[in-house]
Design a protein around this motif. Sequence first.
Motif: not given
Lengths: 528, 381
Positions: A509-519
Amino acid sequence: MPNNEATNTNQTIDRNSVILEMKDITKTFPGVVALSDVNFCLRTGTVHAICGENGAGKSTLIKVLSGVHPTGSYEGEIIVNSEPKVFNSVKDAEEVGIVCIHQELVLVPELTVAENMFLGHQPNHRGVIDRARLFQETQDLLVRLGINKEDAPPDILATDIIGDLSVGKQQLVEIAKALSKDCRILILDEPTSALTESEADVLLDIIRGLRERGISSIYISHKLDEVMEIADDVTIIRDGQYIGTKPKSDIKKSDIIAMMVGRELTNQFPEVDHERGKVRFEIKNYNVYRPGTDRKLIDNISFQARQGEVLGVSGLMGSGRTELFSSICGILPNRSEGEVYLDGELLNIKSPNDAIKNGIYYLTEDRNRYGLVLNMSVLENITLSSLKKVSKAGVLDRDKEVAYSNEYVDKINIKTASNDVKVSTLSGGNRQKVAIAKSLLTDPKVLILDEPTRGIDVGAKYEIYTIIHELVNEGVVVIVISSEMEEILGLSDRILVFSAGRLGGEIDISDASQVEIMKMATGFESDG
Amino acid sequence: MSSKSLGGAGIKAFIKKYAMMLVFVVIVIFFTIMTDGIFLQPRNLSNLFRQMAIIGVLATGMSLVIVSGNIDLSVGTFLGFVSGLASAGMVWWNWRTPAAILLGILVGVVVGFLHGMLIAYLKLPAFITTLGTQFVFRGGLLGVIKGQTVAPLHESFVFIGQGYLARSVGWIIAIVATVLFIISVFNRRKKNKQLGIQSNPIGKDIVKIIAFIVVVFVFVYLMNIYEGIPVPTLILLGLSLLYTFIAEKTTFGRSVYAIGGNSMAAQYAGINVNRVITVVYMLSGALSAVAGLIMAARLNAGSPQSGLFMETDAIASAVIGGISMAGGTGKVYGALFGALLMASLDNGMSMMNVETFWQYIVKGAVLVLAVLFDIQSKSKK
Ligand SMILES: Nc1ncnc2c1ncn2[C@@H]1O[C@H](COP(=O)(O)OP(=O)(O)OP(=O)(O)O)[C@@H](O)[C@H]1O
Ligand SMILES: [Mg+2]
């Protein structure tokens, strides 16, 4: 906007004229006052959102409007174009152009898109259905609405069987169906609760297009961001009472929430620290095949879930999340292979019954079809997965049943007249809470929640998140599958991202972002 | 205005709820007039209740099958098969009474198990499967009794179809039943109080108790005027009570209702759907066998005609008793009422000497009407 070319009304629309007024609507059911003196006023060619907590009476209000509850079964008046109306049935309401898409979908799953669309008024020649025309007209309508693009291969075929389509596509078919009738007021009851974000965007675009053509919409949703995006006006009801109507330009999201729940709600997600512990649940090299073939639906997925964490599962619709977990729990009949470990022990799960016996509970995303027995009572549904726990030597212990169901009705605030009423009389969100209560009562070691807050209001979501955190702190492995990015990011400690039947990636979670997940979900980067 | 139409809805709902009761009252009045009152005389009532016992046992078994969302069209010919088997066993193969009874029931359980395998595990449609086995059992009956009437049977066996309880035993049963009923009503009130649930108003419970006492004592009185409570009627009441307990108080019963209501949801919830359905058929098989034994005992013979078309009576009784063909709803004891209605038709029509072909037509029509009514009351909701 894709549907501008579909505009066929050129005269200007007076968006301040009133097309519909509902006055002092009071509706009671045995033991419940669902609406009391509610007023509602819709301007021509606008989108009007209705917000309120679960069981506030939103669906009831629009059922009154659309003739599901006929004139005489409630008090108050409905005025369309300055004329008082009497609706004895849904047909009467449709005749004046009021068409409703209900919260719980009502398409016939065995029929094709075209057959559903024109159910009851198929193009025919002396009673013999003209199939060519049926399919052609359906195809045209889908294009006209911008659901299918003229120059691209169609998303939805007129010949597709409804049951094979995703819930999102079914929803679009519902809308196309509504518009195949002469519709001037379109009512949508939580149309996006089962849609992914991109599907929801398509839907919102369509509603905007309709607005341009002068069609008014009533829009019910618990997704307040959408409301802020699409609505011209917002009406709020709480506990069957009319609270107020505001133009969107005058309010913020937090105002809506405050009016809905009657107090300020500062956080959407509880702040909790978890202590990550040992691995409890592990999947190794799991494959699921398409029925009757060697092609893989799920391709070699492995992951671990630890004690003391919420494991979020993200991915696009059709990425195989539901298929994987329902296969693990013995629900999906497809051929599968792979290993499932709980606390280091290899499990052999062949049916949901085996899974539950081993302490693994999967809560379905489709509450009405798979999650609830609608004509059984709240109590009977809550205890349905825990019959052993509420019985002795096969004989039910009513005391225990009452005690447990009361406990959960209180704990997650299920709004119901009593424990003994049928679940079918509950509002959508409260039905979902019953399904959740059922899963909690089994005391699972691994709890897999598929879209657990679908159709649940903001306040109640918070309560459910709190319960999830409590379970995690008790050592339960909680896996949450969700299409809501906000929920995934706000709730998880670690996130698995599925992409076309594979594990597209795993992220803390500390590295996660919406953009990252979508990628990860769309398979950029992670292909290596 | 709205309150008026609500009142209208209330009356409609009332009629809907009690429509079958009204039909029953009309039937009774009609037969009473047509037979100059003989229909209601104790002697005939006693006969009526004995007739009802066979249909009732069959319908009770059928009730859970229908609740589970299935059907069994083979119960009639299976009843015939068991009656033939038991008769042939006693007359030709020297079976004693207990052996005949136990073997009959055992065959019922085994047949139910096979039905369960075919329908639940191999997923054959219940309708077609039991249509097929209907013929199998018909053939089985004709084969086992070689197409003849096999008689006479042991006296001790005949007792279960023709016997009567001593009058004093009848009264004792009435008293015990009343005491148990009163205790259970007050227990329920006490429980509710502990659990904080609202009980019925005390007045309502007292009316219930009084109604119970009146029904029980009038029944025993009438039966005792003639010869006493018929044994098969007692068997029916006992089985219905047991089945009601199974349906409403056990995890198994709860599972059956859940499967009938939404079998997918039941499966997701961890219920072993196939096993439960198999057990439902095994129970129904056992009850059909009991009905067959009573039938043989009542006729004091195994006859090639016995059980023919009785699935119609069983299904009609269950549906008339409020068990919906849609599955998942209805009370098992409702089948008693349905059986009483169907038995009254049989009894009344034969007393009026209505020709057989008319009897078939009437009963078939009643079945269709009952189902029509069931569907109507579902869709109007
Ligand atoms: N047919 C019915 N019989 C009895 N009670 C009902 C019936 N339909 C609705 N209710 C009750 O009326 C109240 C309002 O329900 P409604 O479905 O309108 O809520 P809602 O605002 O749409 O909630 P949600 O956001 O959960 O969908 C609830 O308490 C519900 O239990
Ligand atoms: Mg609703």
